[in-house]
Design an enzyme around this catalytic site. Structure first.
Site, PDB file in Angstrom:
ATOM      1  N   LYS A   1       0.823  -1.218   0.000  1.00  0.00           N
ATOM      2  CA  LYS A   1       0.000   0.000   0.000  1.00  0.00           C
ATOM      3  C   LYS A   1       0.861   1.275   0.000  1.00  0.00           C
ATOM      4  CE  LYS A   1      -3.882  -2.224   2.365  1.00  0.00           C
ATOM      5  NZ  LYS A   1      -4.902  -2.127   3.414  1.00  0.00           N
TER       6      LYS A   1
ATOM      7  N   ASP B   1      -9.929   1.967   2.590  1.00  0.00           N
ATOM      8  CA  ASP B   1     -10.081   1.398   3.934  1.00  0.00           C
ATOM      9  C   ASP B   1     -10.741   2.436   4.841  1.00  0.00           C
ATOM     10  OD1 ASP B   1      -8.946  -1.079   3.399  1.00  0.00           O
ATOM     11  OD2 ASP B   1      -6.910  -0.373   3.793  1.00  0.00           O
TER      12      ASP B   1
END
Ligand code: NAP
Length: 507
Positions: free
Chosen positions: A295, A332
């Site tokens: 990420k 997220d």
């Protein structure tokens, strides 16, 4: 809409050790919807000319006959003249195609339709161009190359090879990182690709089952214009994203497929794959999910990132724009925030001034703390390793305590971002039940099980509850919608997650 079935054949390799067992498997492959079988004679105990008539008379499907020698990754250890004689006999006995390796001199090849093949079980051949030229022999019916993959960029090379061959061939990057080369074979008009009859029956590493091709990876819907999406991460074996996005594409009528892209840890591996994608606009990659451990690497490569995702320091979604540039964002935080706000019946701005206890200080906590702070909530972080919690708190203007302070906690919203309570340790919980009195909403990011002990005790204490599945579905929807411009079928996505979880827990 009826999908046009791709011409590319699903070929089931048969690796049984006796002729009767191979015949049974041939019929099973037919029942399972295969287009062709490959009889791997080198797996038979001791193949003889007499076996061939029994094996190849009245077959339910066309058959490729292969007798792979050890030198090209097979099991045949006998001498070469006998091997070639058996292959010639197989062609006469009714084998539709005979696989011959590219190191067999042209004069020694059997008559009939030849699959002219080259294998490298160590790496992508440095001289791939020369290999392609060799196997693209006009005297052969089907050129085939298969090589081991180090990353999904090798799958890109295999798919490119399909485009460069003068007729439909087979080009495969073997192993988990190369699986895209198998799943997208139909998009690039391959002659065929190999599909295992069932898990454990693969003839080469990375071969999906015929059921996965059809039910999970949209085999029958893939055509030349199909857009490609995928998830980059390592490991990926348990990722639910392919199932969720592929079903969502199907339901929403989007001509797209979503594939796993295993990329080893390290920015150099991540960048190598992204460079390959950027150099291959013909591949049709439009978007990528990015999971652990890439990420941060995705953030570094994105050309445009929103402010909050940049502050979180991680993006889990990339969109490849028509000019090849990358937009990155973090779903997220969006998924968690939306799941929470939906349960509370408020807009994101409605979080301002509310007291939130975030348990944990890892990756998930970081995204949620950043979002809560961004929307004006008063955040206290509770973490086992207090110094880690303090560091995170310092970045986002929050306070930090140890997990033992939870007994005396007073917060309107509690969000668990630790892995406590996750399957199989389902009796673990980060918060003593007594401390839940007076809490309004409890949100557990853990999604396996659906109802954790924390959520069960929260419901008993009269709190509203939000599950990790709600977060997962919302984060997937926050990828799907910008990618496709269509509303995400959230209920269906949720059902796919629940089905997968229940199947996984039965394994
Ligand atoms: P991570 O970066 O490894 O962080 C793990 C956190 O859990 C740390 O705060 C760690 O505390 C704490 N922890 C681990 N074991 C513990 C134990 N035995 N006792 C007390 N604390 C413990 O992991 P992550 O990526 O943030 O993921 C955390 C959780 O979020 C996972 O359970 C995952 O299921 C969930 N998650 C859900 C979604 C979703 O879509 N629903 C998405 C992402 C993550 P220390 O700092 O002391 O080690």
């Amino acid at each position: 809409m009826t999908a046009v079935r791709p011409r590319t054949k699903l070929i089931v390799p048969l690796t049984q050790t006796t002729v009767p067992a191979m015949r049974v498997a041939m019929h099973a492959a037919d029942q399972a919807g295969a287009d062709m079988v490959e009889c791997r004679l080198d797996h038979l105990d001791s193949p003889s000319p007499a076996d061939l008539a029994e094996l190849l008379t009245d077959t339910p499907l066309p058959a490729i006959v292969t007798l792979r020698p050890v030198r090209q990754g097979g099991r045949y250890e006998g001498d070469e003249p006998r091997r070639l004689a058996l292959l010639a006999a197989a062609a006469e006995a009714g084998g539709d195609y005979v696989d011959v390796e590219d190191d067999v001199p042209a004069a020694d090849r059997p008559a009939g339709k030849i699959v002219l093949s080259h294998h490298d079980f160590a790496r992508r051949p440095a001289d791939l161009d020369a290999v392609l030229q060799r196997i693209d022999d006009p005297a052969a019916a089907v050129p085939k190359v298969a090589f081991a993959s180090a990353g999904p960029e090798d799958a890109v090379a295999a798919l490119d090879a399909l485009r460069r061959l003068s007729r439909p061939g087979i080009a495969l990057a073997m192993g988990e990182p190369g699986v895209m080369s198998r799943l997208l074979a139909g998009k690039f008009g391959a002659f065929g690709t190999f599909a295992a009859l069932e898990a454990g029956a693969e003839s080469a590493p990375g071969q999906p089952t015929i059921a996965d091709f059809r039910d999970l990876y949209r085999w029958d819907a893939i055509g030349p214009d199909t857009a490609v999406y995928g998830v980059i991460g390592c490991p990926l074996a348990h990722s639910m994203s392919p199932a969720v996005h592929n079903r969502a594409f199907e339901t929403a009528g989007v001509d797209a497929v979503y594939v796993p892209l295993r990329v080893e840890p390290g920015a150099e591996h991540f960048n190598r794959f992204l460079d390959a994608v950027r150099g291959a606009d013909w591949l049709g990659v439009r978007g990528l999910s990015v999971t652990i451990p890439h990420k941060e690497n995705a953030l570094a490569r994105a050309d445009e990132v929103d402010e909050l995702s940049r502050r979180i320091g991680a993006v889990n979604t990339l969109q490849v724009r028509p000019d090849g540039s990358l937009r990155g964002w973090n779903t997220d935080y969006a998924g968690a925030t939306d799941a929470l706000c939906e349960a509370m019946g408020i807009a994101r701005d409605g979080l301002a001034g509310r007291s939130v206890a975030v348990l944990g200080a890892g990756g998930a906590a970081r995204a949620i703390v950043a979002a809560m702070a961004h929307y004006g909530a008063e955040v206290i972080i509770y973490n086992r390793t207090v110094s880690r919690g303090q560091k995170l708190a310092g970045e986002f203007g929050a306070a930090a305590r140890g997990l033992d302070a939870l007994a005396a906690m007073s917060a309107e919203i509690v969000i668990n971002c630790t892995s406590l309570g996750m399957h199989p340790n389902v009796e673990a919980t980060p918060v003593p039940a007594e401390a839940l009195a007076g809490v309004s909403v409890v949100f557990d990011t853990v999604y396996n099980p659906l109802q954790t002990r924390l959520l069960r005790e929260a419901a008993e204490a009269g709190c509203r509850t939000v599950s990790g599945v709600d977060m997962f579905v919302n984060q997937a929807a926050a990828q799907f919608e910008p990618w496709t411009g269509k509303p995400a079928p959230r209920e269906l996505m949720r059902q796919v997650v629940l089905d997968r979880l229940s199947r996984r827990n039965q394994e």
